[in-house]
Each structure stands twice: as C-alpha cells, then as structure tokens.
Design an enzyme around this catalytic site. Structure first.
Site, PDB file in Angstrom:
ATOM      1  N   HIS A 102      -6.348   3.240   0.219  1.00 49.85           N
ATOM      2  CA  HIS A 102      -6.125   3.531   1.638  1.00 49.85           C
ATOM      3  C   HIS A 102      -6.982   4.755   1.898  1.00 49.85           C
ATOM      4  O   HIS A 102      -6.819   5.778   1.209  1.00 49.85           O
ATOM      5  CB  HIS A 102      -4.639   3.795   1.903  1.00 49.85           C
ATOM      6  CG  HIS A 102      -4.273   4.016   3.343  1.00 49.85           C
ATOM      7  ND1 HIS A 102      -3.331   3.248   4.013  1.00 49.85           N
ATOM      8  CD2 HIS A 102      -4.718   4.924   4.247  1.00 49.85           C
ATOM      9  CE1 HIS A 102      -3.210   3.673   5.257  1.00 49.85           C
ATOM     10  NE2 HIS A 102      -4.038   4.698   5.430  1.00 49.85           N
TER      11      HIS A 102
ATOM     12  N   CYS B 124       0.583   3.389   3.132  1.00 54.20           N
ATOM     13  CA  CYS B 124       1.237   2.763   4.289  1.00 54.20           C
ATOM     14  C   CYS B 124       2.745   2.995   4.212  1.00 54.20           C
ATOM     15  O   CYS B 124       3.404   3.205   5.239  1.00 54.20           O
ATOM     16  CB  CYS B 124       0.910   1.272   4.359  1.00 54.20           C
ATOM     17  SG  CYS B 124      -0.772   0.932   4.931  1.00 54.20           S
TER      18      CYS B 124
ATOM     19  N   CYS C 117       0.853  -1.202   0.000  1.00 50.13           N
ATOM     20  CA  CYS C 117       0.000   0.000   0.000  1.00 50.13           C
ATOM     21  C   CYS C 117       0.881   1.242   0.000  1.00 50.13           C
ATOM     22  O   CYS C 117       1.698   1.442   0.893  1.00 50.13           O
ATOM     23  CB  CYS C 117      -0.916  -0.004   1.223  1.00 50.13           C
ATOM     24  SG  CYS C 117      -1.790   1.558   1.452  1.00 50.13           S
TER      25      CYS C 117
ATOM     26  N   HIS D 176      -9.322  14.292   0.626  1.00 49.43           N
ATOM     27  CA  HIS D 176      -8.658  15.406  -0.052  1.00 49.43           C
ATOM     28  C   HIS D 176      -9.203  16.708   0.538  1.00 49.43           C
ATOM     29  O   HIS D 176     -10.419  16.876   0.655  1.00 49.43           O
ATOM     30  CB  HIS D 176      -9.002  15.425  -1.541  1.00 49.43           C
ATOM     31  CG  HIS D 176      -8.590  14.219  -2.327  1.00 49.43           C
ATOM     32  ND1 HIS D 176      -7.501  14.217  -3.159  1.00 49.43           N
ATOM     33  CD2 HIS D 176      -9.123  12.976  -2.429  1.00 49.43           C
ATOM     34  CE1 HIS D 176      -7.398  13.030  -3.751  1.00 49.43           C
ATOM     35  NE2 HIS D 176      -8.369  12.260  -3.328  1.00 49.43           N
TER      36      HIS D 176
ATOM     37  N   HIS E  29      -4.521   0.921   8.384  1.00 49.74           N
ATOM     38  CA  HIS E  29      -4.930   0.695   6.995  1.00 49.74           C
ATOM     39  C   HIS E  29      -6.416   0.371   6.926  1.00 49.74           C
ATOM     40  O   HIS E  29      -6.873  -0.649   7.420  1.00 49.74           O
ATOM     41  CB  HIS E  29      -4.138  -0.440   6.325  1.00 49.74           C
ATOM     42  CG  HIS E  29      -4.557  -0.605   4.886  1.00 49.74           C
ATOM     43  ND1 HIS E  29      -4.007   0.133   3.866  1.00 49.74           N
ATOM     44  CD2 HIS E  29      -5.527  -1.362   4.320  1.00 49.74           C
ATOM     45  CE1 HIS E  29      -4.609  -0.179   2.728  1.00 49.74           C
ATOM     46  NE2 HIS E  29      -5.539  -1.091   2.981  1.00 49.74           N
TER      47      HIS E  29
ATOM     48  N   HIS F 109      -8.613   8.056   2.396  1.00 51.97           N
ATOM     49  CA  HIS F 109      -8.025   9.398   2.436  1.00 51.97           C
ATOM     50  C   HIS F 109      -9.078  10.436   2.099  1.00 51.97           C
ATOM     51  O   HIS F 109     -10.008  10.180   1.339  1.00 51.97           O
ATOM     52  CB  HIS F 109      -6.815   9.520   1.497  1.00 51.97           C
ATOM     53  CG  HIS F 109      -7.083   9.131   0.076  1.00 51.97           C
ATOM     54  ND1 HIS F 109      -7.138   7.824  -0.331  1.00 51.97           N
ATOM     55  CD2 HIS F 109      -7.288   9.884  -1.039  1.00 51.97           C
ATOM     56  CE1 HIS F 109      -7.366   7.769  -1.638  1.00 51.97           C
ATOM     57  NE2 HIS F 109      -7.470   9.010  -2.095  1.00 51.97           N
TER      58      HIS F 109
END
Ligand code: DGP
Length: 112
Positions: free
Chosen positions: A96, A6, A3, A100, A45, A98
């Site tokens: 993963h 990660c 990942c 923005h 994760h 996230h």
C-alpha cells in the site's frame, strides 16, 4: 482485499495517528528506524509508486504538502529523509503506497 494499511485506515488495526483528513493518514511506524519514524499513506488503495499514473498521482502532491507540515510539527527543523520502498528489490513489505518520514537524529549518509 487483505491489506494491512487499509485495515489501519478502517480502524480495524490500531495505530498512533499523527494526522488524518479525508484523503490521507499519517501514523507512527510500529518498528521505528529513527527517533521520529512516521508513515504517510493515501486512503485510496494504491499498491506503491509503481501503481501511480496520471489518474491517481495528484494524491502525492497532497501527501508531500502534509509531509512538510508534519515534519515541522514533529520538530524536524534540522532535516529528515522521505523514503518510499517499491517492490521486491526495494524491500517493500506492505503493498500500500506509503512514504516514510525518518528523522530526529543524524541519519546515515548511505542510501542503501
Ligand atoms: P516497507 O518495508 O517500506 O513496506 O514499510 C512498511 C512499514 O510498515 C515498516 O517500517 C513497518 C510498518 N508496519 C508494519 N506493520 C505495521 C502495523 O501494524 N502498524 C504500524 N504502525 N506500522 C506497521
């Protein structure tokens, strides 16, 4: 697990860090879509919004509390957008979780 985010958390891939604590990391997007483009991720994760559940969702409230702080520190008082792409139709390219943060200029009014 292979990942990318990660590896960024582990420091194996460099990033421009904005904020870090024991649970989350915020760093500048490598391919900015706005003058300010920051990614906020959990250190645990989680593949995406579609992998959130009652066991792991508390991290999202921590992330959003820090998003408000980060945006203020970045001078985004005039506003910004928070986006999380999910899966193939959502054009998620990194699996993963996230968020923005996009801002620093007037954004397009269209969501898609
Ligand atoms: P998404 O398409 O929603 O999965 O967003 C993934 C974002 O991750 C995309 O805007 C580009 C960014 N990104 C991809 N690789 C890297 C990297 O190595 N470093 C940084 N800082 N950002 C990356």
């Amino acid at each position: 697990m292979d990942c990318l985010f990660c590896k960024i958390i582990a420091g194996e891939i460099p990033s421009t860090k904005i904020y870090e604590d024991d649970k989350i990391l915020a760093f500048r997007d490598i391919n900015p879509q706005a003058p300010a483009h920051i990614l906020v991720i959990p250190k645990e994760h989680i593949g995406g919004v579609d992998e959130l559940n009652s066991e792991n969702v508390a991290i999202v409230s921590h992330i959003f509390a820090k998003i408000a702080e980060i945006a203020k520190n970045e001078g985004l008082e005039k506003g910004y957008r928070v986006v999380s792409n999910v899966g193939e139709h959502g054009c998620q390219s990194v699996r993963h979780l996230h968020f923005h943060i996009l801002g620093g200029s007037q954004l397009n009014g269209s969501m898609v």
